[in-house]
Design a protein around this motif. Structure first.
Motif, mmCIF file in Angstrom:
data_model
loop_
_atom_site.group_PDB
_atom_site.id
_atom_site.type_symbol
_atom_site.label_atom_id
_atom_site.label_comp_id
_atom_site.label_asym_id
_atom_site.label_seq_id
_atom_site.Cartn_x
_atom_site.Cartn_y
_atom_site.Cartn_z
ATOM 1 N N PHE A 268 46.618 25.421 50.503
ATOM 2 C CA PHE A 268 47.156 25.141 49.179
ATOM 3 C C PHE A 268 46.213 25.749 48.151
ATOM 4 C CE2 PHE A 268 49.286 21.967 51.680
ATOM 5 C CZ PHE A 268 50.511 21.761 51.054
ATOM 6 N N ALA A 269 46.768 26.361 47.111
ATOM 7 C CA ALA A 269 45.932 27.021 46.110
ATOM 8 C C ALA A 269 46.550 26.902 44.727
ATOM 9 C CB ALA A 269 45.731 28.492 46.462
ATOM 10 N N GLN A 270 45.697 27.065 43.719
ATOM 11 C CA GLN A 270 46.146 26.999 42.337
ATOM 12 C C GLN A 270 46.708 28.326 41.837
ATOM 13 O OE1 GLN A 270 42.996 25.558 39.841
ATOM 14 N NE2 GLN A 270 42.724 23.652 40.987
ATOM 15 N N SER A 271 46.375 29.422 42.519
ATOM 16 C CA SER A 271 46.813 30.741 42.068
ATOM 17 C C SER A 271 46.949 31.678 43.257
ATOM 18 C CB SER A 271 45.794 31.329 41.080
ATOM 19 O OG SER A 271 44.569 31.600 41.741
ATOM 20 N N ASP A 272 47.674 32.767 43.043
ATOM 21 C CA ASP A 272 47.842 33.762 44.106
ATOM 22 C C ASP A 272 46.496 34.358 44.511
ATOM 23 O OD1 ASP A 272 50.646 33.646 44.457
ATOM 24 O OD2 ASP A 272 50.948 34.834 42.644
ATOM 25 N N ALA A 273 45.631 34.589 43.540
ATOM 26 C CA ALA A 273 44.334 35.183 43.847
ATOM 27 C C ALA A 273 43.516 34.276 44.761
ATOM 28 C CB ALA A 273 43.564 35.463 42.555
ATOM 29 N N GLU A 274 43.512 32.968 44.472
ATOM 30 C CA GLU A 274 42.765 32.033 45.299
ATOM 31 C C GLU A 274 43.400 31.887 46.675
ATOM 32 O OE1 GLU A 274 39.898 30.688 44.920
ATOM 33 O OE2 GLU A 274 39.583 31.513 42.925
ATOM 34 N N LEU A 275 44.721 31.926 46.715
ATOM 35 C CA LEU A 275 45.408 31.871 48.006
ATOM 36 C C LEU A 275 45.002 33.058 48.872
ATOM 37 C CD1 LEU A 275 47.510 30.883 50.049
ATOM 38 C CD2 LEU A 275 49.250 32.097 48.709
#
Length: 458
Positions: free
Chosen positions: A139-146
């Protein structure tokens, strides 16, 4: 107030009694809003290679320590019984798990009432023939972090031997966090005693930690049975994973058929779900949607059904009331607190729109219904048999959940009213099961124990 701000406001480290540094963070850490993520299913062909991968993945799995603080992305790891067997765990340990977990979800189809269009033979390949051994969820807050966390996990997989990637599925939702049908979801979550957080208004009292964390006292006053040895079972939990394909167009068409205009359609949809699309509950806003209420975490769950005994505001058969009958008088007596679950559901596919029709139901939208509980398998089988696929516990005979029930023949939805109740016919299966598995989410120390193959050294 943001979700994390609300959570931190209610947290006090002095109330913590759980071993948070050993519990996987995913158990207590709610998904962000907005959120993106990915589920990956792995199959183990070589025990040693699989154990090595588990050991290396353990270093990427955050614990629940600091679970009320911001984290841009995180990963959880869960294992099926077939996966534990493929990893070479000793027979005594394998036999110490609950029977339902040993058999697996597909073998429990009769108990789950997974029949007809939901039977295991219709499932996707990744979930057939006990193929799903390891489930990774990010689970991530943004595509970049994902992409950052996904790259770390995939790098470990590329170095692994004897482990195959069976399938992946990305998911996500915007800040409204709505499900495929356009309704805000995962609002009602239990507060876990010992995690350090006081309940939100309307969340009732904190539920005994042992209902969610193995080794802790349950609502009955003692721990539920857990797998052995202690290092394997303690601080772990069980997970139910079910992937659904949502027939959003068919649902829209159903509302159009039975609602003369958009207002009537939205009212019928709210009656079926128990909330308006904003998340505002019918029992607090019976006549119209209330966006401010739906977004207010201090208020949108502050109610029960004790003042709505006849179901004139929220029908007894509404999806939300079935899944959490809080304050309802049930014909079949049940302890509602032992059926509470931690939801980690995730939505995938295009966002809901009013103009979708049955012709738009191409299988590209749906949700992963994921929940965590120390009694996960008893709970899901009870929910499927009693609260979802029949209505006997609320004097509605065989009437099924209008949202997630399996309707092999067109069913009906009853709306209590004065002087005569309304019965809406033609309910079909709006969520079709496309796979699933019973999983075990080990503690951080258990992941390391498995990775090291400690039992092999005697």
């Amino acid at each position: 107030m943001s979700f994390l701000s609300n959570l931190r406001k209610r947290f006090d480290s002095k109330r913590v009694t759980l071993q948070l540094d050993d519990i996987q963070g995913l158990i207590l850490r709610s998904r962000p809003e907005p959120y993106v993520g990915i589920h990956a299913m792995l199959h183990v062909d070589d025990a040693a290679g699989g154990r090595d991968l588990i050991g290396r993945l353990a270093g990427h799995v955050p614990s629940a320590e600091g679970w009320t603080e911001d984290m841009p992305a995180w990963m959880g790891v869960a294992l099926s019984h077939a996966g534990l067997k493929a990893l070479g765990l000793p027979d005594d340990s394998l036999k110490s798990f609950p029977l339902a977990f040993q058999q697996g979800m597909a073998a429990r189809a009769a108990q789950l009432r997974d029949e007809g269009e939901n039977e295991p033979e219709t499932w996707e390949e990744a979930y057939q023939n006990e193929s799903c051994h390891i489930a990774l969820s990010i689970f991530a807050q943004s595509d970049a972090e994902l992409q950052r966390v996904k790259a770390n996990a995939m790098a470990e997989l590329e170095q692994a031997t004897g482990v195959r990637l069976m399938g992946t599925h990305e998911f996500g939702a915007d800040k409204e966090a709505k499900n495929p049908f356009g309704y805000r979801d995962s609002i009602s979550q239990p507060t876990v005693a010992g995690a350090g957080v006081e309940p939100n208004p309307g969340d009732e009292r904190a539920i005994a930690a042992g209902e969610f964390i193995l080794g802790e006292d349950s609502e009955a006053g003692s721990p539920v049975a857990m797998p052995s040895p202690d290092v394997l079972g303690r601080n772990g939990s069980f997970v139910v994973l079910r992937k659904y394909e949502s027939c959003v167009g068919a649902f829209n068409d159903f509302l159009r058929e039975h609602g003369s205009d958009e207002e009537a359609q939205d009212r019928l949809g709210a009656k079926m779900f128990g909330r308006w699309r904003s998340g505002a509950p019918l029992n607090m806003s019976p006549d119209q949607d209330d966006e401010a209420l739906g977004a207010d975490r201090d208020k949108n769950n502050d109610f029960d059904y004790s003042d709505d005994t006849k179901g004139l505001i929220c029908p007894h058969s509404a999806h939300m009331r079935r899944m959490n009958p809080r304050g309802s008088k049930l014909t079949i007596l049940t302890d509602q607190n032992i059926h509470r679950i931690i939801r980690r559901s995730s939505t995938f596919g295009p966002k809901w729109s009013r103009d979708m029709t049955t012709s738009d139901d191409t299988g590209d939208r749906g949700l992963f219904f994921i929940f965590i509980s120390a009694r996960a398998f008893d709970t899901i089988e009870f929910l499927q048999q009693e609260w979802i696929n029949r209505g006997n516990f609320l004097d509605l005979g065989e009437e099924r959940d209008p949202v997630v029930g399996l309707h092999e023949q067109p069913g009906r939805f009853t709306i209590p009213d004065q002087p005569v109740r309304r019965r809406v016919n033609g309910v079909t299966t709006f969520n079709r099961l496309r796979g699933g598995e019973y999983m075990f989410m080990p503690s951080i120390s258990a992941l390391k124990w498995i990775g090291e193959g400690s039992w092999l050294r005697g």
